[in-house]
Design a protein around this motif. Structure first.
Motif, PDB file in Angstrom:
ATOM      1  N   GLY A 165     -44.974  -7.176   1.042  1.00 16.42           N
ATOM      2  CA  GLY A 165     -45.850  -5.684   1.470  1.00 16.42           C
ATOM      3  C   GLY A 165     -46.812  -7.065   1.703  1.00 16.42           C
ATOM      4  N   VAL A 166     -47.294  -7.661   1.809  1.00 18.93           N
ATOM      5  CA  VAL A 166     -47.900  -8.606   2.495  1.00 18.93           C
ATOM      6  C   VAL A 166     -49.015  -8.833   4.012  1.00 18.93           C
ATOM      7  CG1 VAL A 166     -49.029 -11.063   2.491  1.00 18.93           C
ATOM      8  CG2 VAL A 166     -48.253 -10.674   0.489  1.00 18.93           C
ATOM      9  N   GLY A 167     -49.707  -8.047   4.638  1.00 16.84           N
ATOM     10  CA  GLY A 167     -49.891  -7.888   5.852  1.00 16.84           C
ATOM     11  C   GLY A 167     -50.934  -9.639   6.323  1.00 16.84           C
ATOM     12  N   VAL A 168     -50.142  -9.496   7.568  1.00 19.31           N
ATOM     13  CA  VAL A 168     -50.328 -11.184   7.906  1.00 19.31           C
ATOM     14  C   VAL A 168     -51.114 -10.620   9.107  1.00 19.31           C
ATOM     15  CG1 VAL A 168     -49.783 -12.848   9.494  1.00 19.31           C
ATOM     16  CG2 VAL A 168     -48.501 -12.258   7.244  1.00 19.31           C
ATOM     17  N   PHE A 169     -52.460 -11.070   9.473  1.00 22.53           N
ATOM     18  CA  PHE A 169     -53.401 -11.067  10.580  1.00 22.53           C
ATOM     19  C   PHE A 169     -54.024 -12.429  10.927  1.00 22.53           C
ATOM     20  CE2 PHE A 169     -55.519  -8.008   6.873  1.00 22.53           C
ATOM     21  CZ  PHE A 169     -54.447  -6.724   7.561  1.00 22.53           C
ATOM     22  N   LEU A 170     -54.180 -12.225  12.325  1.00 17.72           N
ATOM     23  CA  LEU A 170     -54.022 -13.890  12.965  1.00 17.72           C
ATOM     24  C   LEU A 170     -55.415 -13.065  12.978  1.00 17.72           C
ATOM     25  CD1 LEU A 170     -53.356 -16.281  15.366  1.00 17.72           C
ATOM     26  CD2 LEU A 170     -52.635 -14.900  16.771  1.00 17.72           C
ATOM     27  N   THR A 199     -54.887 -15.773   8.931  1.00 18.07           N
ATOM     28  CA  THR A 199     -54.254 -17.280   9.408  1.00 18.07           C
ATOM     29  C   THR A 199     -55.281 -17.496  10.800  1.00 18.07           C
ATOM     30  OG1 THR A 199     -52.718 -18.663  10.064  1.00 18.07           O
ATOM     31  CG2 THR A 199     -52.404 -16.115  10.712  1.00 18.07           C
ATOM     32  N   PRO A 200     -55.253 -18.501  10.889  1.00 22.38           N
ATOM     33  CA  PRO A 200     -56.176 -19.007  12.547  1.00 22.38           C
ATOM     34  C   PRO A 200     -55.096 -19.261  13.317  1.00 22.38           C
ATOM     35  CG  PRO A 200     -56.223 -21.214  10.776  1.00 22.38           C
ATOM     36  CD  PRO A 200     -55.033 -19.557  10.193  1.00 22.38           C
ATOM     37  N   THR A 201     -54.218 -19.629  12.484  1.00 25.20           N
ATOM     38  CA  THR A 201     -53.049 -20.095  13.895  1.00 25.20           C
ATOM     39  C   THR A 201     -51.510 -19.229  13.824  1.00 25.20           C
ATOM     40  OG1 THR A 201     -51.400 -21.285  12.905  1.00 25.20           O
ATOM     41  CG2 THR A 201     -53.695 -22.248  14.432  1.00 25.20           C
ATOM     42  N   PRO A 202     -51.112 -18.827  14.669  1.00 26.61           N
ATOM     43  CA  PRO A 202     -49.814 -17.590  14.630  1.00 26.61           C
ATOM     44  C   PRO A 202     -48.721 -19.398  13.420  1.00 26.61           C
ATOM     45  CG  PRO A 202     -49.865 -17.912  16.802  1.00 26.61           C
ATOM     46  CD  PRO A 202     -50.758 -18.709  16.029  1.00 26.61           C
ATOM     47  N   PRO A 203     -47.706 -18.373  13.050  1.00 26.63           N
ATOM     48  CA  PRO A 203     -47.192 -18.915  11.398  1.00 26.63           C
ATOM     49  C   PRO A 203     -46.211 -20.055  12.552  1.00 26.63           C
ATOM     50  CG  PRO A 203     -46.140 -16.967  11.575  1.00 26.63           C
ATOM     51  CD  PRO A 203     -47.429 -17.138  11.945  1.00 26.63           C
ATOM     52  N   ARG A 204     -45.744 -20.961  12.124  1.00 29.86           N
ATOM     53  CA  ARG A 204     -45.025 -22.184  12.802  1.00 29.86           C
ATOM     54  C   ARG A 204     -43.398 -21.673  12.772  1.00 29.86           C
ATOM     55  NH1 ARG A 204     -46.814 -28.186  11.941  1.00 29.86           N
ATOM     56  NH2 ARG A 204     -49.559 -28.302  12.046  1.00 29.86           N
TER      57      ARG A 204
END
Length: 207
Positions: A144-149, A127-132
């Motif tokens: 089990g899904v990763g989140v990369f900023l 993601t280009p921005t942190p989640p709102r």
């Protein structure tokens, strides 16, 4: 070329994502020398048969079922040898799919798109921005899904570690997916190493 490479996911396979592959260079070179590309979807019966044949070990043709014998006889050159009633399989899976990344704002939709790859590899949202809504990180973690900023300057921050993918068993479907990923690799001929997104991979043994 060494290290992981990035290619688009092929059409018709799960949801749009970037696949991070490790190419088996020995198998790639062997296929190139034999004039063989990827094993196509139309060869479904052949992949089922190849899973029943140990790589590099001769098997008596008469020991195969009628369906397997038919698949062997129709196999394109470079996949196996059939000589004097003896079948020897040469083809193995041409790549390992380490990770599928969905490049989009972290939402339930993008998490769902990444989740579709759960049967075949590790998956993450870049993601280009942190989640709102921060609860989305909890939901991603649950599935089990990763989140990369992506900071946009070459730096990637891990907000959620992806769950490693560990195959419970080896199936023709998994091999078929690897062949589709390899086809994308051949079509796009990537020439750079993956450096921006971490590679979190479950190992897929050769063969």
């Amino acid at each position: 070329m060494t290290g992981p490479v990035q290619v688009p996911s092929p059409r018709g396979y799960y949801r749009a994502a970037t696949l991070h592959l490790t190419i088996d260079h020995a198998e790639h070179a062997r296929r190139q020398a034999a004039g063989l590309g990827h094993i196509r979807d139309s060869h479904c019966a052949l992949l089922d048969t190849l899973m029943a044949l140990p790589p590099g070990i001769p098997v008596d043709h008469d020991d195969l079922t009628e369906r397997q014998q038919n698949a062997v006889r129709r196999a394109p050159a470079g996949i196996l040898d059939l000589t004097l009633g003896i079948v020897t399989r040469h083809a193995i899976r041409p790549c390992r799919v380490n990770l599928a990344t969905v490049h989009a704002t972290c939402t339930r939709d993008s998490i769902g798109r990444a989740t579709s790859y759960a049967p075949v590899c590790t998956r993450a949202v870049v993601t280009p921005t942190p989640p709102r809504r921060m609860y989305l990180l909890s939901e991603a973690n649950y599935w089990g899904v990763g989140v990369f900023l992506d900071h946009g300057d070459g730096g990637v921050e891990t907000l959620v570690e992806p769950e490693p993918w560990r195959p419970k068993r080896h199936t023709p479907a998994a091999w078929r997916f690897a062949e589709a990923a390899y086809a994308s690799y051949l079509s796009h001929t990537p020439n750079t190493e993956t450096t921006k997104t971490p590679s979190h991979a479950g190992e897929q043994p050769r063969g």
